[in-house]
Design a protein around this motif. Structure first.
Motif, PDB file in Angstrom:
ATOM      1  N   GLU A 179      -9.199   7.394  -5.099  1.00  0.00           N
ATOM      2  CA  GLU A 179      -8.625   6.173  -6.514  1.00  0.00           C
ATOM      3  C   GLU A 179      -7.685   6.926  -7.456  1.00  0.00           C
ATOM      4  OE1 GLU A 179     -11.559   7.954  -5.563  1.00  0.00           O
ATOM      5  OE2 GLU A 179     -13.229   6.475  -5.123  1.00  0.00           O
ATOM      6  N   ARG A 180      -7.360   8.301  -7.564  1.00  0.00           N
ATOM      7  CA  ARG A 180      -6.406   8.383  -8.269  1.00  0.00           C
ATOM      8  C   ARG A 180      -4.694   8.858  -7.553  1.00  0.00           C
ATOM      9  NH1 ARG A 180      -7.616  14.499  -9.798  1.00  0.00           N
ATOM     10  NH2 ARG A 180      -6.340  13.996 -11.258  1.00  0.00           N
ATOM     11  N   THR A 181      -4.920   8.315  -6.587  1.00  0.00           N
ATOM     12  CA  THR A 181      -3.505   8.574  -5.257  1.00  0.00           C
ATOM     13  C   THR A 181      -3.529   7.439  -4.820  1.00  0.00           C
ATOM     14  OG1 THR A 181      -5.149   9.591  -3.552  1.00  0.00           O
ATOM     15  CG2 THR A 181      -4.039  10.907  -4.795  1.00  0.00           C
TER      16      THR A 181
ATOM     17  N   LEU B  23       1.108  -1.051   0.314  1.00  0.00           N
ATOM     18  CA  LEU B  23      -0.224   0.135  -0.114  1.00  0.00           C
ATOM     19  C   LEU B  23       0.750   0.863   0.172  1.00  0.00           C
ATOM     20  CD1 LEU B  23      -2.862   1.339   0.515  1.00  0.00           C
ATOM     21  CD2 LEU B  23      -2.651   1.472   2.444  1.00  0.00           C
ATOM     22  N   THR B  24       0.700   2.263  -1.227  1.00  0.00           N
ATOM     23  CA  THR B  24       0.946   3.188  -1.319  1.00  0.00           C
ATOM     24  C   THR B  24       0.421   4.477  -1.037  1.00  0.00           C
ATOM     25  OG1 THR B  24       3.228   4.702  -1.025  1.00  0.00           O
ATOM     26  CG2 THR B  24       2.332   2.921  -2.969  1.00  0.00           C
ATOM     27  N   PHE B  25       0.850   6.050  -1.473  1.00  0.00           N
ATOM     28  CA  PHE B  25      -0.208   6.641  -2.195  1.00  0.00           C
ATOM     29  C   PHE B  25       1.160   7.418  -2.657  1.00  0.00           C
ATOM     30  CE2 PHE B  25      -1.560   5.395   1.971  1.00  0.00           C
ATOM     31  CZ  PHE B  25      -3.148   5.930   1.418  1.00  0.00           C
ATOM     32  N   THR B  26       0.724   8.911  -4.217  1.00  0.00           N
ATOM     33  CA  THR B  26       1.237   9.282  -4.968  1.00  0.00           C
ATOM     34  C   THR B  26       0.638   9.973  -4.934  1.00  0.00           C
ATOM     35  OG1 THR B  26      -0.112   8.619  -6.290  1.00  0.00           O
ATOM     36  CG2 THR B  26       1.330   6.615  -6.518  1.00  0.00           C
ATOM     37  N   GLY B  27      -0.050  11.274  -4.060  1.00  0.00           N
ATOM     38  CA  GLY B  27      -0.658  11.889  -3.695  1.00  0.00           C
ATOM     39  C   GLY B  27      -1.259  12.195  -3.200  1.00  0.00           C
ATOM     40  N   ASP B  28      -1.921  12.768  -2.591  1.00  0.00           N
ATOM     41  CA  ASP B  28      -3.194  13.362  -1.606  1.00  0.00           C
ATOM     42  C   ASP B  28      -5.104  13.152  -2.141  1.00  0.00           C
ATOM     43  OD1 ASP B  28      -4.941  14.794   0.480  1.00  0.00           O
ATOM     44  OD2 ASP B  28      -3.355  16.711   0.074  1.00  0.00           O
TER      45      ASP B  28
END
Length: 448
Positions: free
Chosen positions: A34-36, A22-27
């Protein structure tokens, strides 16, 4: 499963971890989950020389591994995440966690100050620093922003122990020149000089950062706050941490102490202590124009829900702080020792309850963002830590998604990944942390 040996140096050859990631590319608060949010059900994270070198689906990454890469397969019931980031914590309060029966100002007098007086003994300070850092690693916390005591050597011993572990850490000597006992007060000049010497010794050394640390406006004179502001202007790449608007009684007291200032934040702002890399603990009772100023200045709030509930301070309104018209950087803090757990999972569970009390639901995805990339962003470190991507520092936590009999049972009923995550932050604790990696090496492994 064979684990690589744990050493204080970087690993001698590449290391790959396999399992759900699990990780995040944005806020996600701004752009949506869905986008992050990235969930790779069978992923692989490759590390070398303290950094992440590859991340993606295991089948794809495995085919491209350098010869001699060690592989650790944690299996389908694990979750690999960026290491947790604690934006607000007091290592000297570790000995007084779970101290009964007081609200903030009385609690400081009754428990905190007597405990911190013991840190005049350098050996005692070191022993607590070791316990503190061990508990961080047991709970998957790989970066913390830490308050020390008024004693400069409390910073030295914490940094020495953190450096030996290879941790990324920010910390600072507390500045207090009034409204504190004998033995815990400095002066505006000595606080400046001691802090400047600590900055010269430690800031930017390896993975260590200095945080200029006036405890709060109630224990610093205008002269000391001005000196702290001057110090920050001279060392603008340091962090600055302090407390604000934790309780209504505190807000009223600060108004009496600084009658010429418009509000609590203006006390700090007037003295040059509001801007990028400023982290204000709590912020429960801030006024709208204070929130607007925090937004405009780029300062952050550290949300510390277990502490707020324990002291009866209130429930921080995360949705108000993140208003799209003027969003503020918000990170998560355990705030040991008013905070009641080193566990970020337990802290997330309390953050959910705080949101509920304010009429909102905090999703598990948004919560996990707060504990990783969101907290890194609050510290202006999101380019180095808080997410899993090539080039990022290799700080990781591996969770056991079935760490207790009840969680194991409950996971069998979970309908999707979002529900599985929510189960962890509602029922999980330190037992869920299977392994913690710091700069690409194994720093903690849960006993079988």
């Amino acid at each position: 499963m064979t684990m690589p040996a744990s050493t204080h140096g970087q690993q001698s050859r590449p290391l790959a971890l396999r399992g759900p990631v699990l990780t995040f590319t944005g806020d996600p608060f701004r752009d949506g989950l869905e986008r992050t949010m990235v969930h790779e059900p069978d992923g692989m994270v490759v590390m070398a020389d303290g950094r992440i070198t590859r991340f993606g689906p295991a089948g794809q990454v495995a085919a491209e591994l350098p010869a001699g890469t060690d592989i650790v397969d944690y299996g389908k019931d694990s979750l690999i995440s960026a290491g947790f980031v604690d934006c607000h914590v007091h290592f000297p309060q570790t000995p007084m966690i779970a101290a009964y029966g007081a609200q903030l100002l009385e609690w400081l007098e009754t428990y905190t100050f007597p405990t911190e007086l013991k840190f005049a003994d350098r050996g005692y300070a070191r022993s607590v620093a070791r316990v503190f850092l061990r508990e961080c690693l047991r709970n998957g916390v790989t970066t913390s922003c830490v308050y020390c005591t008024v004693h400069p050597h409390s910073v030295d011993v914490l940094f020495e122990e953190a450096e030996a572990l290879g941790l990324r850490l920010a910390a600072g000597k507390v500045l207090m020149d009034c409204n504190a006992p004998d033995g815990l007060r400095d002066t505006a000049q000595s606080g400046y000089d001691d802090s400047a010497a600590l900055i010269a010794r430690w800031h930017g050394r390896g993975r260590l950062l200095y945080a200029i640390t006036p405890r709060f406006a109630g224990t610093s004179s205008p002269e000391q706050l001005a000196a702290a502001g001057a110090l920050w202007r001279a060392h603008g790449d340091c962090l600055m941490q302090t407390h604000i608007a934790e309780t209504r009684a505190e807000v009223a007291w600060i108004r009496e102490q600084f009658p010429d200032r418009r509000h609590y934040l203006d006390v700090y702002d007037h003295h040059g202590l509001c801007g990028r890399r400023a982290v204000f603990g709590h912020g429960i009772w801030l006024e709208d124009d204070e929130l607007q100023r925090l937004h405009g200045s780029g300062a952050a709030i550290a949300h510390c829900p277990t502490s707020n509930f324990f002291l009866g301070s209130g429930a921080f309104d995360l949705t108000r702080a993140l208003d799209p018209a003027r969003p503020i950087r918000v990170g998560l803090g355990t705030d040991i020792g008013a905070g009641t757990s080193f566990s970020i999972l337990a802290t997330l569970g309390a953050a959910y309850k705080a949101a509920q009390l304010n009429g909102h639901a905090l999703s598990a995805g948004h919560a996990y963002y707060l504990s990783t990339r969101g907290s890194a962003r609050a510290l202006y470190l999101e380019d180095r830590i808080g997410s899993i991507a090539p080039g990022m520092e290799a700080d990781l936590v591996v969770l056991d998604m079935r760490s207790t009999p009840l969680i194991d049972f409950r996971m069998n009923q979970a309908r999707d990944f979002a529900e599985q995550l929510f189960v962890q932050m509602t029922l999980g604790d330190d037992r869920a942390v299977r392994a913690t990696y710091v700069a690409g090496r194994l720093a903690h492994q849960r006993a079988s």
